[in-house]
Write an enzyme that holds these catalytic residues in place. Structure first.
Site, PDB file in Angstrom:
ATOM      1  N   ALA A   1       0.852  -1.186   0.000  1.00  0.00           N
ATOM      2  CA  ALA A   1       0.000   0.000   0.000  1.00  0.00           C
ATOM      3  C   ALA A   1       0.885   1.233   0.000  1.00  0.00           C
ATOM      4  O   ALA A   1       2.098   1.131   0.207  1.00  0.00           O
ATOM      5  CB  ALA A   1      -0.905   0.012   1.233  1.00  0.00           C
TER       6      ALA A   1
ATOM      7  N   GLU B   1       1.141   5.524   1.131  1.00  0.00           N
ATOM      8  CA  GLU B   1       0.618   6.524   2.065  1.00  0.00           C
ATOM      9  C   GLU B   1       0.381   7.911   1.469  1.00  0.00           C
ATOM     10  O   GLU B   1       0.443   8.907   2.192  1.00  0.00           O
ATOM     11  CB  GLU B   1       1.595   6.650   3.238  1.00  0.00           C
ATOM     12  CG  GLU B   1       2.957   7.301   2.901  1.00  0.00           C
ATOM     13  CD  GLU B   1       4.094   6.328   2.597  1.00  0.00           C
ATOM     14  OE1 GLU B   1       3.801   5.184   2.177  1.00  0.00           O
ATOM     15  OE2 GLU B   1       5.258   6.708   2.753  1.00  0.00           O
ATOM     16  N   ASN B   2       0.077   8.037   0.175  1.00  0.00           N
ATOM     17  CA  ASN B   2      -0.173   9.345  -0.437  1.00  0.00           C
ATOM     18  C   ASN B   2      -1.061  10.206   0.464  1.00  0.00           C
ATOM     19  O   ASN B   2      -2.054   9.739   1.010  1.00  0.00           O
ATOM     20  CB  ASN B   2      -0.890   9.160  -1.783  1.00  0.00           C
ATOM     21  CG  ASN B   2      -0.297   8.029  -2.584  1.00  0.00           C
ATOM     22  OD1 ASN B   2       0.876   8.067  -2.903  1.00  0.00           O
ATOM     23  ND2 ASN B   2      -1.101   7.011  -2.849  1.00  0.00           N
TER      24      ASN B   2
ATOM     25  N   GLU C   1      -0.203   2.657   6.887  1.00  0.00           N
ATOM     26  CA  GLU C   1      -0.329   3.790   5.948  1.00  0.00           C
ATOM     27  C   GLU C   1      -0.907   5.011   6.662  1.00  0.00           C
ATOM     28  O   GLU C   1      -0.486   6.132   6.421  1.00  0.00           O
ATOM     29  CB  GLU C   1      -1.191   3.410   4.745  1.00  0.00           C
ATOM     30  CG  GLU C   1      -0.728   2.178   3.973  1.00  0.00           C
ATOM     31  CD  GLU C   1       0.747   2.139   3.656  1.00  0.00           C
ATOM     32  OE1 GLU C   1       1.352   3.212   3.443  1.00  0.00           O
ATOM     33  OE2 GLU C   1       1.307   1.018   3.627  1.00  0.00           O
TER      34      GLU C   1
ATOM     35  N   HIS D   1       1.735   6.765   8.679  1.00  0.00           N
ATOM     36  CA  HIS D   1       2.653   7.549   7.841  1.00  0.00           C
ATOM     37  C   HIS D   1       2.216   9.016   7.735  1.00  0.00           C
ATOM     38  O   HIS D   1       3.036   9.873   7.416  1.00  0.00           O
ATOM     39  CB  HIS D   1       2.697   6.975   6.424  1.00  0.00           C
ATOM     40  CG  HIS D   1       3.791   5.973   6.169  1.00  0.00           C
ATOM     41  ND1 HIS D   1       5.087   6.145   6.599  1.00  0.00           N
ATOM     42  CD2 HIS D   1       3.786   4.791   5.488  1.00  0.00           C
ATOM     43  CE1 HIS D   1       5.824   5.105   6.192  1.00  0.00           C
ATOM     44  NE2 HIS D   1       5.051   4.271   5.522  1.00  0.00           N
TER      45      HIS D   1
END
Ligand code: TRP
Ligand code: ZN
Length: 898
Positions: free
Chosen positions: A266, A268-269, A302, A305
């Site tokens: 995955a 973490e945008n 995520e 983050h």
């Protein structure tokens, strides 16, 4: 063809700040699968902290350059080349607009902007943004982003990007648009967009300060019934980060999007996490207990983050562990708290045991081979190859050691200071260490070596009891033993090792601990010794009887402990140690020692035998009802074949398999009645519950089934497994039953029951790609036999209509499962496994270099194997080295052959 030239090595020591800074970015996308036009308008200025450069160099890959304007006027001195765009003689401060075109439909690398299942997705970490537009694609360049998306409304009804939605509306010709703004400065690797036919599970929650937040989990419409667990995990993550670290969600909206073509777990945008479907979608029919736990961990990871990675990011990619090690530590603590709260040590220990097992099996192996590198690497050729077990898992252990040294409160103080100093910045691992040191009034200069030295430290322990003086001395010696050349050159001196120890008396209880020089014994019966020299002696006083030491409790440092326990002492620790991790550890040491002896015998053709005392030690765990089922399952699971092979002077997978199978059969036959009783007792009738308790029952029951499948007469196990398969209301039980059927029939070259179950499984789940992945993986990892080598089954499955090399999950389910998770079959003496490996690495190299490079790594320990296997592996590596093109795979195979 620059990719095939001698690859450039990037060095940490060469870091220089960027010559220019980019303050704002406005992106406009006209989304068309084969030809997406991107207009990128940036506010650029010279970096006052960098030396002067007359040219502005932007990175870009696989882009078609259209034009450039500076401050609104066409700019002619722009030269596009293979690595980007050079603008000659630019002003000191200017607005730059660049237009370029890319082809998402043909992008099989899954880096940059690509199409999956007819929808658009992006993946920018580490260096994917340069495949979308020309940019200073490095994490120390942080800008605020505004994003306008335009696309056909019928084909792409949902248009998402980072941050908050500013406006959306209609355009001519059936198109529509959406405009998003991310108020936080961020590096380009955190940019994301998603466009397509998706639906969301939505929830509104109030964060700690009372603000309302919109949470969404976006999936394809038929998957909406598999989003509840991910949403719950997200809500729990938000609560946990508030309560444990005082960190609040900083956006009004937080989105998770699932995509089935994805290189890793995955991403973490900012505000728009993009996930592999494997770590989002779950319901009891399709997902196992392990899947549920993994989803919780990855959603947490995520989400965490957002602070450790996004609000405070990395100055350069050598600092990757700054965000990854810390965030893995945070997700591990989150999962432990979810399982056992802050205080249920036994429940927390099951999570700890699972994490340490992964570390020892995968990271220790990495540290012993040609890819060995420190937590903060000194150089790389392809950064994607450094998203490793060392950076993630060892990095997490390094962070954990701060907490072990300073306690939870001290660690929290350090985290608070880290955010106070560095919020909004791109920083280094040193900055993190200094925050922890300063908040706790400590000098952590020596601790820096954990970031700069590769290889797995070894601590050997000598003890001496002086009955007359009632003194017990523990002498610790640290070193690295005989490590890989890649690691050896980084090793400069002793580490600060937090070494947790307890002393156990004859009755099995912990003794009071008083070190020489202390006025009285401490209340705690575990002491963290700060071991800083090459050799150091710690003397305990007022020790009335000779104790048995419990060493490195809770695995307080990522090291190998060498101590000459007798088998009886290990059995005693397994029965009595108050530290649940070390109880498990004692059983593993006992089993490992026996298994390695047996593997040595199997390698030389000596008949195998197992001492009754070992069987008895396992029987006690199996029948000890004071232990949780989850713990018993972990304690009764033998060390993996890969781990055992790695412990041999010369790895011999066939001998390890023979030894491990021998022990499994012996335990199955000797304890048949106990396994059967446990099987019956731990059934979980009724509706499926995803709680740790229920999953512990299923784990122990299914372990019993897998042992019963080893019985000399497996008829009863086959009956139980078939019945379990048919009656199962959840994937944990159904897949365990199928696996038991496959293994029970392996010796006979397959069985009707196994084949029927396999066929049923396929038909039942034909429309569930993640379950079909399990169908492939179960077959690739099954036991083989002389009549039916698994390679033949795998080759047949490669031609199955559901197989697709371009989908990483599918490739992993069949190819990686066979090459990395079925050692006895993969390392067949005839080299058939290696030939297959070479073919697949070469095929994947042309499609997806990141995935190909991961597969390439499954031969990196080739030098440690028996001569025949070694020769076969070298030949396969040479073949791959002569044919592959990507920088990714070249780095791996060249390092392996060097
Ligand atoms: N930063 C991501 C994480 O650990 C992992 C990641 C790095 C990644 N590179 C990627 C994910 C490429 C997908 C593709 O959470
Ligand atoms: Zn991460």
């Amino acid at each position: 063809m620059a990719d095939t030239a001698t690859p450039n090595v990037i060095r940490r020591a060469d870091y220089a700040p960027p010559a220019f800074l980019i303050d704002t970015v406005a992106l406009e996308f006209d989304l068309i699968p084969e030809r997406t036009v991107v207009r990128n308008t940036m506010r650029v200025r010279r970096n006052p902290d960098a030396s002067h450069a007359s040219n502005f160099e932007l990175m870009g890959e696989q882009l078609e350059f259209v034009n450039a304007t500076i401050d609104g006027a066409p700019f002619a001195q722009a030269h596009a080349h293979e690595h980007g765009l050079t603008l000659d003689n630019v002003p000191d401060s200017f607005e730059l607009t660049l237009t370029s075109i890319c082809n998402p439909a043909e992008n099989t690398t899954l880096s940059g902007l690509y199409v999956s299942g007819g929808n658009f997705f992006t993946q920018c970490e580490a260096e994917g943004f340069r495949r979308i537009t020309y940019f200073l694609d490095r994490p120390d360049v942080m800008a605020t982003f505004t994003v306008t998306l335009r696309a056909s409304k019928a084909d792409y009804p949902v248009l998402l990007s980072n941050g908050n939605l500013l406006e959306e509306g209609e355009l001519p010709d059936g198109r529509h648009f959406a405009r998003w703004e991310d108020p936080f400065r961020k590096p380009s690797y955190l940019f994301a967009l998603v466009a397509g036919k998706l639906v969301a599970l939505e929830e509104r929650v109030k964060s700690g300060s009372g603000k309302e937040k919109l949470l969404q989990v976006w999936v394809e419409p038929h998957d909406l019934d598999k989003t509840r667990h991910a949403m719950d995990s997200l809500i729990n993550s938000i609560r946990w980060d508030e309560s444990r670290f005082g960190l609040e969600l900083d956006l009004d909206r937080f989105m998770i999007v699932a995509v089935s073509d994805f290189n890793m777990g995955a991403m973490e945008n900012k505000g728009l996490n993009i996930f592999n479907t494997k770590y989002v979608l779950a319901n009891p029919e399709t997902a196992t207990d392990t899947d549920f736990a993994n989803i919780e961990a990855v959603v947490g990871h995520e989400y965490f983050h957002n602070w450790t990675g996004n609000r405070v990011t990395c100055r350069d990619w050598f600092q990757l562990s700054l965000k990854e090690g810390l965030t893995v530590f945070r997700d591990q603590e989150f999962s432990a708290d979810m399982a056992g709260g802050a205080t249920d040590e036994a429940a927390r220990a099951t999570k700890r045991i699972e994490d340490v097992r992964v570390l020892r099996q995968m990271q220790f192996a990495e540290d012993a081979g040609p890819m060995a590198h420190p937590v903060r690497p000194e150089s790389y050729v392809e950064i994607n190859n450094f998203y490793t077990m060392t950076v993630y898992e060892k990095g997490s252990e390094v962070v954990r050691m701060y907490q072990t040294l300073f306690g939870r409160d001290g660690f929290r103080k350090g985290m608070d200071l880290y955010f106070k100093r560095h919020d909004g910045q791109a920083v280094t691992c040193d900055d993190f260490r200094h925050a922890l040191a300063d908040a706790n009034g400590r000098d952590l200069a020596q601790f820096e070596r954990w970031y700069s030295q590769a290889g797995t430290p070894r601590v050997s322990v000598r003890t001496q009891y002086d009955a007359a003086q009632q003194r017990y001395s523990v002498t610790l010696t640290q070193g690295y033993g005989d490590t890989a050349p890649a690691a050896r050159e980084t090793q400069k001196g002793p580490l600060l090792i937090p070494f947790a120890i307890g002393l156990i008396g004859k009755d099995g209880h912990d003794l009071a601990l008083q070190l020489e020089g202390e006025t009285r014994a401490s209340e705690a019966t575990t002491r963290v010794l700060e071991f800083t020299q090459t050799e150091q002696t710690f003397t305990f006083v007022n020790v009335a009887q000779e104790p048995l030491p419990s060493l490195l409790r809770n695995f307080s440092a990522p090291v190998i402990v060498e101590y000459d326990y007798s088998a009886d002492q290990l059995a005693f620790l397994l029965a009595h140690d108050s530290d649940p991790f070390n109880r498990w550890e004692a059983g593993q040491r006992l089993a490992t020692r026996e298994l390695l002896t047996l593997a040595g015998r199997a390698a030389t053709g000596v008949p195998l035998q197992l001492d009754d005392s070992v069987v008895a030690a396992f029987a006690r765990v199996l029948t000890d009802e004071t232990l949780s089922p989850a713990f018993r399952e972990l304690a009764l699971m033998l060390p993996s074949e890969a781990y055992l092979a790695e412990q041999m002077a010369e790895s011999n997978p066939a001998a390890v398999h023979a030894a491990r199978q021998f022990v499994r059969k012996r335990l199955a036959n000797a304890l048949r009645a106990d396994w059967l009783a446990v099987y019956e007792k731990h059934r979980t009738p009724g509706a499926y519950e995803a709680t740790p308790e229920a999953s512990g029952h299923r784990a122990l029951k299914n372990l019993a089934l897998s042992y019963l499948a080893e019985l000399d007469d497996p008829a009863e196990a086959v009956r139980l497994a078939s019945a379990q398969y048919d009656a199962a209301n959840n994937m944990t039980d159904r897949s365990a039953a199928l696996s038991a059927l496959l293994n029970a029939s392996a010796a006979n070259g397959g069985s009707v029951e196994a084949q029927q179950a396999l066929d049923d499984f396929y038909r039942r789940f034909e429309k569930e790609p993640l379950v079909i992945d399990k169908w492939f993986a179960l077959q690739a990892t099954q036991r083989g036999s002389a009549q039916r080598p698994v390679i033949e089954i795998v080759r047949k499955l490669m031609a199955h209509p559901a197989f697709n090399l371009k989908n990483p999950n599918r490739a992993r389910s069949l190819i990686f499962s066979f090459c990395a998770a079925n050692p006895a079959q993969f390392h067949a003496e005839d080299g058939s496994g290696y030939a297959f490996w070479a073919e697949q690495v070469i095929a994947l190299d042309a499609i997806n270099p990141q995935v190909a490079a991961r597969l390439a790594r499954s031969l990196e320990l080739w030098r440690r194997f028996t001569p025949t296997l070694r020769d076969g592996m070298r030949a396969a590596l040479e073949k791959v080295a002569s044919q592959v093109k990507s920088r990714d795979v070249r780095e791996i195979v060249e390092k392996a052959l060097a």
